[in-house]
Each structure stands twice: as C-alpha cells, then as structure tokens.
Scaffold this active site. Structure first.
Site, PDB file in Angstrom:
ATOM      1  N   LYS A 151       0.839  -1.196   0.000  1.00 45.99           N
ATOM      2  CA  LYS A 151       0.000   0.000   0.000  1.00 45.99           C
ATOM      3  C   LYS A 151       0.887   1.265   0.000  1.00 45.99           C
ATOM      4  O   LYS A 151       2.108   1.171   0.230  1.00 45.99           O
ATOM      5  CB  LYS A 151      -0.922  -0.049   1.225  1.00 45.99           C
ATOM      6  CG  LYS A 151      -1.890  -1.252   1.192  1.00 45.99           C
ATOM      7  CD  LYS A 151      -2.767  -1.292   2.431  1.00 45.99           C
ATOM      8  CE  LYS A 151      -3.763  -2.433   2.379  1.00 45.99           C
ATOM      9  NZ  LYS A 151      -4.635  -2.487   3.577  1.00 45.99           N
TER      10      LYS A 151
ATOM     11  N   TYR B  80     -12.443  -2.883  -3.299  1.00 46.97           N
ATOM     12  CA  TYR B  80     -12.967  -2.889  -1.928  1.00 46.97           C
ATOM     13  C   TYR B  80     -14.500  -2.893  -1.892  1.00 46.97           C
ATOM     14  O   TYR B  80     -15.105  -2.404  -0.929  1.00 46.97           O
ATOM     15  CB  TYR B  80     -12.422  -1.685  -1.152  1.00 46.97           C
ATOM     16  CG  TYR B  80     -10.970  -1.869  -0.733  1.00 46.97           C
ATOM     17  CD1 TYR B  80     -10.597  -2.912   0.124  1.00 46.97           C
ATOM     18  CD2 TYR B  80      -9.963  -1.018  -1.191  1.00 46.97           C
ATOM     19  CE1 TYR B  80      -9.262  -3.093   0.508  1.00 46.97           C
ATOM     20  CE2 TYR B  80      -8.634  -1.186  -0.806  1.00 46.97           C
ATOM     21  CZ  TYR B  80      -8.293  -2.233   0.041  1.00 46.97           C
ATOM     22  OH  TYR B  80      -6.982  -2.412   0.433  1.00 46.97           O
TER      23      TYR B  80
ATOM     24  N   ASN C 143      -1.855  -0.125   7.304  1.00 50.79           N
ATOM     25  CA  ASN C 143      -1.329  -1.466   7.611  1.00 50.79           C
ATOM     26  C   ASN C 143      -0.474  -2.083   6.502  1.00 50.79           C
ATOM     27  O   ASN C 143      -0.377  -3.291   6.354  1.00 50.79           O
ATOM     28  CB  ASN C 143      -2.454  -2.412   8.071  1.00 50.79           C
ATOM     29  CG  ASN C 143      -3.511  -2.621   7.004  1.00 50.79           C
ATOM     30  OD1 ASN C 143      -3.415  -2.054   5.920  1.00 50.79           O
ATOM     31  ND2 ASN C 143      -4.498  -3.435   7.313  1.00 50.79           N
TER      32      ASN C 143
ATOM     33  N   HIS D 201      -1.589  -5.541   1.460  1.00 49.88           N
ATOM     34  CA  HIS D 201      -2.831  -6.295   1.301  1.00 49.88           C
ATOM     35  C   HIS D 201      -2.504  -7.681   0.757  1.00 49.88           C
ATOM     36  O   HIS D 201      -1.577  -7.844  -0.035  1.00 49.88           O
ATOM     37  CB  HIS D 201      -3.746  -5.578   0.294  1.00 49.88           C
ATOM     38  CG  HIS D 201      -4.775  -6.486  -0.318  1.00 49.88           C
ATOM     39  ND1 HIS D 201      -5.981  -6.747   0.285  1.00 49.88           N
ATOM     40  CD2 HIS D 201      -4.764  -7.221  -1.472  1.00 49.88           C
ATOM     41  CE1 HIS D 201      -6.682  -7.592  -0.471  1.00 49.88           C
ATOM     42  NE2 HIS D 201      -5.960  -7.888  -1.544  1.00 49.88           N
TER      43      HIS D 201
ATOM     44  N   GLU E  18      -9.260 -10.398  -7.792  1.00 46.78           N
ATOM     45  CA  GLU E  18      -8.353  -9.255  -7.670  1.00 46.78           C
ATOM     46  C   GLU E  18      -7.282  -9.260  -8.768  1.00 46.78           C
ATOM     47  O   GLU E  18      -6.953  -8.212  -9.328  1.00 46.78           O
ATOM     48  CB  GLU E  18      -7.702  -9.265  -6.277  1.00 46.78           C
ATOM     49  CG  GLU E  18      -8.727  -8.970  -5.187  1.00 46.78           C
ATOM     50  CD  GLU E  18      -8.231  -9.269  -3.776  1.00 46.78           C
ATOM     51  OE1 GLU E  18      -7.065  -9.698  -3.620  1.00 46.78           O
ATOM     52  OE2 GLU E  18      -9.020  -9.081  -2.827  1.00 46.78           O
TER      53      GLU E  18
HETATM   54  N1  ATP Z   1     -11.875  -0.253  11.263  1.00 50.20           N
HETATM   55  C1  ATP Z   1     -11.066   0.145  10.284  1.00 50.20           C
HETATM   56  N2  ATP Z   1     -10.504   1.356  10.288  1.00 50.20           N
HETATM   57  C2  ATP Z   1      -9.702   1.782   9.319  1.00 50.20           C
HETATM   58  N3  ATP Z   1      -9.368   1.025   8.264  1.00 50.20           N
HETATM   59  C3  ATP Z   1      -9.887  -0.204   8.194  1.00 50.20           C
HETATM   60  C4  ATP Z   1     -10.760  -0.713   9.196  1.00 50.20           C
HETATM   61  N4  ATP Z   1     -11.110  -1.971   8.860  1.00 50.20           N
HETATM   62  C5  ATP Z   1     -10.479  -2.223   7.709  1.00 50.20           C
HETATM   63  N5  ATP Z   1      -9.743  -1.172   7.320  1.00 50.20           N
HETATM   64  C6  ATP Z   1      -8.921  -1.056   6.106  1.00 50.20           C
HETATM   65  O1  ATP Z   1      -9.543  -1.780   5.066  1.00 50.20           O
HETATM   66  C7  ATP Z   1      -8.710  -2.818   4.642  1.00 50.20           C
HETATM   67  C8  ATP Z   1      -9.551  -3.982   4.229  1.00 50.20           C
HETATM   68  O2  ATP Z   1     -10.165  -4.519   5.360  1.00 50.20           O
HETATM   69  P1  ATP Z   1     -10.406  -6.073   5.511  1.00 50.20           P
HETATM   70  O3  ATP Z   1     -11.359  -6.266   6.622  1.00 50.20           O
HETATM   71  O4  ATP Z   1     -10.752  -6.615   4.169  1.00 50.20           O
HETATM   72  O5  ATP Z   1      -9.010  -6.564   6.023  1.00 50.20           O
HETATM   73  P2  ATP Z   1      -7.853  -7.370   5.345  1.00 50.20           P
HETATM   74  O6  ATP Z   1      -8.420  -8.322   4.355  1.00 50.20           O
HETATM   75  O7  ATP Z   1      -6.966  -7.898   6.390  1.00 50.20           O
HETATM   76  O8  ATP Z   1      -7.069  -6.224   4.651  1.00 50.20           O
HETATM   77  P3  ATP Z   1      -6.546  -6.145   3.202  1.00 50.20           P
HETATM   78  O9  ATP Z   1      -7.771  -6.316   2.326  1.00 50.20           O
HETATM   79  O10 ATP Z   1      -5.947  -4.774   3.095  1.00 50.20           O
HETATM   80  O11 ATP Z   1      -5.566  -7.254   3.077  1.00 50.20           O
HETATM   81  C9  ATP Z   1      -7.769  -3.080   5.802  1.00 50.20           C
HETATM   82  O12 ATP Z   1      -6.545  -3.643   5.440  1.00 50.20           O
HETATM   83  C10 ATP Z   1      -7.571  -1.677   6.328  1.00 50.20           C
HETATM   84  O13 ATP Z   1      -6.606  -0.982   5.532  1.00 50.20           O
END
Ligand code: ATP
Length: 289
Positions: free
Chosen positions: A149, A189, A252, A255, A266
């Site tokens: 990211k 997303y 974070n 992804h 994706e």
């Molecule tokens: N409560 C939150 N606050 C802020 N950002 C969030 C929150 N929940 C999710 N995100 C963001 O949205 C992304 C996608 O969320 P998801 O629940 O799909 O997690 P993930 O699958 O672990 O992450 P990613 O899709 O980035 O690998 C997260 O990686 C984070 O960047």
C-alpha cells in the site's frame, strides 16, 4: 514454457526421471482446460483463435509435432495424445515443476490463471501406473494478489516484502507500480462499500503509488495472509509484516487476498492476462518435495 525440441527443462526432467526411476517417462496428455477464456475474447472456440499462433510464431500443430519428435528421439516409449473428440485447437504449455513435467492445453497464451488446476495434465509412469505428485504439482499454481500500500511504498518497505515472499519460496509472476484509480479501488474494496472506513480507505490507497504483485505457490493465499499478520497491526504477531512495520489498521502496509476466489477476482482486476509472466523457477525442486 512452450515446447521446444532443445528445451533444457525437458532434457533435465527426463534425466532426473531416468535417474530416479531407472527408465524414461511416457507422457499422457489429457484433455484439459476446456473452459479457458481469454479476457475480452467472447468465443474462445472461434475459428480466428483456433488459427492463432502463439508468441513464438509457430503453430500448435508444429509444436506438438516437435514434442513428438523430441520425445521419440529421447527413446520415450510412447506418447498418448488424448484430446477428446475435438482436434487440438490451442497452444500447449508445459511447466517443469517439482521434477514433474506438467502440460496444459490452453486457448490463450500467456495462459490465464483461470485454468482449472484439477484438469491439468498428469504425468505418470505407465509401467508402474504411478501418478507422480500431481496434487502438490497442481497446488503449486495457487496465486495470490499482494499489494504494498502507499504507506509501505513511502516507508521503503517494498523490497523487504518482496524479499520475504521470495525467501519463503513463492514465485513472483507479476509486478507493477501504479496509482490506482477510484474506479479500480471501488471495485477492489466493493465488500466494504457503505462502511465508515470506506471513504478514508479509498483516499489512503489512492493517495500514491502502490506495488501490485501476483505471487504463486503452494497455499500462497493462506500463507501470504499469515506472513502479513492480522488486519489490525496491534494484533499482529511480531515477525509478520504488519507486526514488524505497522501500528494502526488504517496504515497497515500491505494487502493479501483472503481466499482463492478473491485472489482470482483481484488478479483479474489489477492485471491483464499478458502481464502475468510464464516462467519456470529452477529452484522449485528444492522448495517442493
Ligand atoms: N476499522 C477500520 N478502520 C480503518 N481502516 C480499516 C478498518 N477496517 C479495515 N480497514 C482497512 O480496510 C482494509 C480492508 O479490510 P479487511 O477487513 O478486508 O481486512 P484485510 O483483508 O486484512 O485487509 P486487506 O484487504 O488490506 O488485506 C484493511 O486492510 C484496512 O486498511
């Protein structure tokens, strides 16, 4: 790889096979991958495509002939071609994996990741009827979409992330740096549309270039998720990417696809089929048993 009479991989494969089994292998090429569709090509059975030559400029028929001649010259006992009722109508791709030769009939080249792995050709020794390592062989083609990211890019962690996936033994098949459009991110997303963090998330990921990658290997989706750590870095174990480099969920670092289905979706979103490299990792026989 495509079939070439002087292919080093094919020779290596045969040598290793003879060394291990005391005899030359036979190949059975099974009907496979009937439903492969090239992106944007509506009718993959069209006459146009059947005539298509692969990027080596040679027709499928001539490749098959080459394979036949090559195998005969290697004193392989027989080659059975079972392409079903239809004639051979697409290029054949052969990979050298896990000391196995894996071939697929493909209707697009480079082949799409949508190929159904359960229909991959199996290589077996007809003298013993042993089927060699087919499950490992096919699973080794699992793919995951991994993205560094914007915060990972800005903080200079791209190389570290690539290093970890490479060192683990996964194979990089696509990589590009891109600033994603809003349209792309809305699709990526989609499941989070309407959530409170959706808009900030799109702002964050769209704020700068990301490094989009496709990694391939056995269980790469689940292992990749473990390597990334929990979504919330506060809950990520040390030693994971997020556990080592991030503090909050909204920044974070990277992804990773959360399922095989998501990975396919994706990869299709972020890459064209011709952006996925077709190559053989010569270290594979030291990574898989
Ligand atoms: N409560 C939150 N606050 C802020 N950002 C969030 C929150 N929940 C999710 N995100 C963001 O949205 C992304 C996608 O969320 P998801 O629940 O799909 O997690 P993930 O699958 O672990 O992450 P990613 O899709 O980035 O690998 C997260 O990686 C984070 O960047």
């Amino acid at each position: 790889m495509l079939i070439y009479a002087d292919s080093e991989e094919v020779s290596n494969f045969i040598n290793i096979f003879v060394e291990e089994h005391g005899e030359a292998p036979s190949f059975n090429i099974f009907e496979s991958c009937e439903k492969v569709e090239k992106k944007g090509v509506e009718n993959s059975n069209s006459e146009e495509q059947m005539k298509t030559e692969n990027n080596s400029g040679r027709s499928t028929a001539s490749q098959l002939q080459e394979l036949t001649q090559f195998c005969q010259s290697q004193t392989i006992t027989q080659i059975n071609k079972r392409w079903g009722p239809k004639p051979l109508d697409g290029p054949i791709s052969i990979d050298f994996i896990n000391q196995m030769l894996e071939a697929r009939k493909v209707k697009s080249y480079p082949y799409s990741h949508d190929l159904d792995p359960s229909k991959f050709m199996k290589v077996f020794n007809p003298h013993t009827s042993n089927l060699y390592k087919t499950s490992t062989m096919t699973d080794a083609h699992e793919r995951s979409f991994i993205m560094v990211k914007p915060d990972g890019v800005q903080r200079g962690i791209v190389g570290e992330i690539i290093k970890r996936f490479e060192q683990r033994g996964f194979k990089l098949v696509a990589l590009k740096m891109v600033t994603p459009t809003r349209v792309l991110l809305e699709q990526h997303y989609d499941e989070h549309q309407g959530k409170k963090f959706f808009e900030p998330l799109l702002q964050y990921i769209g704020s700068g270039p990301v490094v989009a990658m496709v990694w391939e290997g056995l269980n790469v989706v689940s292992v990749g998720r473990k390597m990334l750590g929990a979504t919330d870095p506060a809950k990520s174990e040390p030693g994971t990417i997020r556990g080592d480099f991030a503090i909050v969920t909204g920044r974070n670092i990277a992804h990773g696809s959360d399922s095989d289905k998501s990975a396919k979706r994706e990869i299709d979103l972020w890459f064209r089929a011709d952006e996925l490299a077709v190559w053989t990792n010569s270290a594979e026989r030291w990574i898989y048993e």
